[in-house]
Design an enzyme around this catalytic site. Structure first.
Site, short mmCIF file in Angstrom:
data_model
loop_
_atom_site.label_atom_id
_atom_site.label_comp_id
_atom_site.label_asym_id
_atom_site.label_seq_id
_atom_site.Cartn_x
_atom_site.Cartn_y
_atom_site.Cartn_z
N TRP A 401 40.01 44.57 32.16
CA TRP A 401 39.73 43.46 32.30
C TRP A 401 37.97 42.79 33.65
O TRP A 401 37.75 42.43 33.11
CB TRP A 401 40.73 42.20 32.96
N TYR A 405 35.57 40.90 31.90
CA TYR A 405 35.32 39.79 32.52
C TYR A 405 33.45 39.94 33.26
O TYR A 405 32.68 38.78 33.48
CB TYR A 405 35.41 39.79 34.43
N ASP A 421 44.52 37.59 30.69
CA ASP A 421 44.22 37.79 31.72
C ASP A 421 45.55 35.96 31.93
O ASP A 421 45.43 35.92 31.09
CB ASP A 421 43.05 36.93 31.62
#
Length: 453
Positions: A401, A405, A421
């Site tokens: 993640w 991101y 998410d």
């Protein structure tokens, strides 16, 4: 190949959605224009169509002084579908060929010169050096039109080390001497004001609210029509404020920079941060095919960029397993404690060296997360971070993640799917079925559409 019939309809209608997707060469005048040019349309038998401004210039056409093709949004076709080509274009836009040789660029890319030339010929129809020179001259033309900078400063800001070479190259590329395009100069100013165009629609309100929710007060500022921040590029320091002008489909950017040699890559990065080169009409047409009919797309949704992949990585780590407001508080403490103060009373984002040298005890978080931040900063100091943040998962504490991101916001990668998410999961729960792979190569925009629910 461009479809002449479609191009003809687009240029006669002056449809802004096609701005930057092709260029029109007029054989009787030797000029090339944007499809939205306000001049009287030429006859069909006097027209040639080109996929890019550089290909029109290489065919012997010079840019129109009314519609100024240098200010058109970039066409996605320039980027091709090859990762190496995309990286080469980014490095050239940052000045790789004005500061070093083609061989040095190929060494950074890990490929041979022959292969790089082949990629450019296949996708752009020009050589790497011709592409770089044309980009430099178009940027110089923009500065001549929009700023009061002396011609010598414009040559330096555009990547030329010799005023004589600048004059010769500019005359060959543009068809005029630089001083012939010089607008009546105003008084010298430390601030530059440039106009950066985009293809409408542009969901400014959504982007503004997204950035406002995550704003660091001493680093960034925004209001109803503006967004700005302090910036750094290498040793250069400065700040910019972008004002949205929807009636003109552009942003008016006021920029202060203490080293004009960094001006061109800084302006390119501002375009990326605001995602000005996206063709959202094309993107949303593909997303609508794989989303339920009842799903309301936000038209003109743009990627909310951050200034650098490193900053995006730091913010991703600070946002692990906490709310948006908590991540904002952590980032504010980091910026105020370690950021370089500005003359205006704000702060630049902390450098990797300052984060790596700090124990970070002022951050109220688990020690493992502080260690992760310091490890990320140390890797940046040692130049061990890959250009693609998705490769950062080899660092302790950086999971998929965080890496994704950082890629989405730090490089504006168009095809990042943040399926893990929490906000995306909540949006997915309201949908019967969804196959994210069908949204490729625009899964970043699908992620944002789900965030907007």
């Amino acid at each position: 190949m461009l479809d002449p019939d479609r191009c003809r309809v687009a240029r006669l209608s002056r449809d802004a959605r096609f701005d930057g997707r092709f260029f029109v060469g007029v054989t009787t005048t030797g000029i090339y224009c944007r499809p939205i040019c306000p001049a009287r349309p030429p006859r069909d038998d006097n027209v040639r169509y080109f996929p890019s401004a550089v290909s029109a210039a290489q065919a012997g056409f010079r840019p129109c002084l009314r519609c100024r093709p240098d200010s058109a949004p970039d066409s996605p076709a320039w980027h091709g579908n090859h990762t190496t080509l995309r990286r080469a274009l980014r490095l050239i836009d940052e000045g790789a060929l004005s500061q070093a040789s083609l061989g040095a660029l190929c060494e950074r890319l890990g490929i041979g010169e022959r292969y790089l030339r082949l990629l450019f010929q296949q996708h752009l129809g020009v050589s790497p050096k011709a592409y770089a020179l044309h980009r430099q001259c178009l940027f110089a033309k923009q500065l001549l039109h929009q700023s009061a900078l002396p011609v010598a400063d414009i040559a330096y800001a555009s990547g030329f080390t010799s005023l004589r070479r600048f004059n010769d190259a500019f005359r060959r590329q543009v068809g005029h001497a630089p001083r012939e395009l010089r607008r009546t100069p105003g008084p010298p100013s430390q601030d530059l004001t440039l106009t950066l165009a985009y293809r409408p629609p542009y969901a400014w309100e959504w982007l503004r609210d997204f950035l406002a929710e995550r704003r660091i007060d001493t680093l960034e500022w925004e209001d109803e029509r503006h967004y700005g921040r302090y910036i750094q590029w290498g040793a250069a320091r400065g700040h910019f404020t972008a004002k949205h002008l929807p009636e003109r489909s552009c942003f008016r950017v006021t920029l202060t920079l203490d080293d004009l040699g960094a001006l061109s890559p800084v302006v390119r990065n501002i375009r990326r941060v605001l995602d000005l080169d996206a063709d959202t009409t094309l993107i949303e047409a593909q997303l609508q095919k794989m989303l339920p009919e009842a799903f309301p797309l936000v038209e003109g949704l743009r990627l909310p960029g951050l200034w650098s992949p490193f900053e995006a990585g730091v913010r991703a780590v600070l946002g692990q397993q906490v709310s948006v407001s908590a991540a904002q508080r952590h980032t504010t403490r980091l910026v105020e404690a370690l950021g370089e103060p500005t003359a205006e009373g704000g702060h630049h984002f902390p450098t990797a060296a300052r984060i790596a040298a700090s124990d970070l005890t002022f951050l109220r978080m688990p020690q493992a997360r502080r260690d992760c931040l310091r490890g990320l900063a140390q890797a940046e100091c040692e130049q061990r971070l890959e250009d693609d943040p998705r490769c950062w998962t080899t660092l302790k504490g950086i999971g998929p993640w965080s890496a994704d991101y950082a890629a989405l916001r730090g490089t504006s990668h168009p095809d990042i799917w943040l399926g893990g998410d929490l906000g995306v999961k909540r949006a997915l729960a309201a949908l019967d079925t969804l196959e994210p792979d069908l949204a490729a190569p625009w899964r970043s925009y699908l992620t944002l559409q789900l965030w907007s629910r």
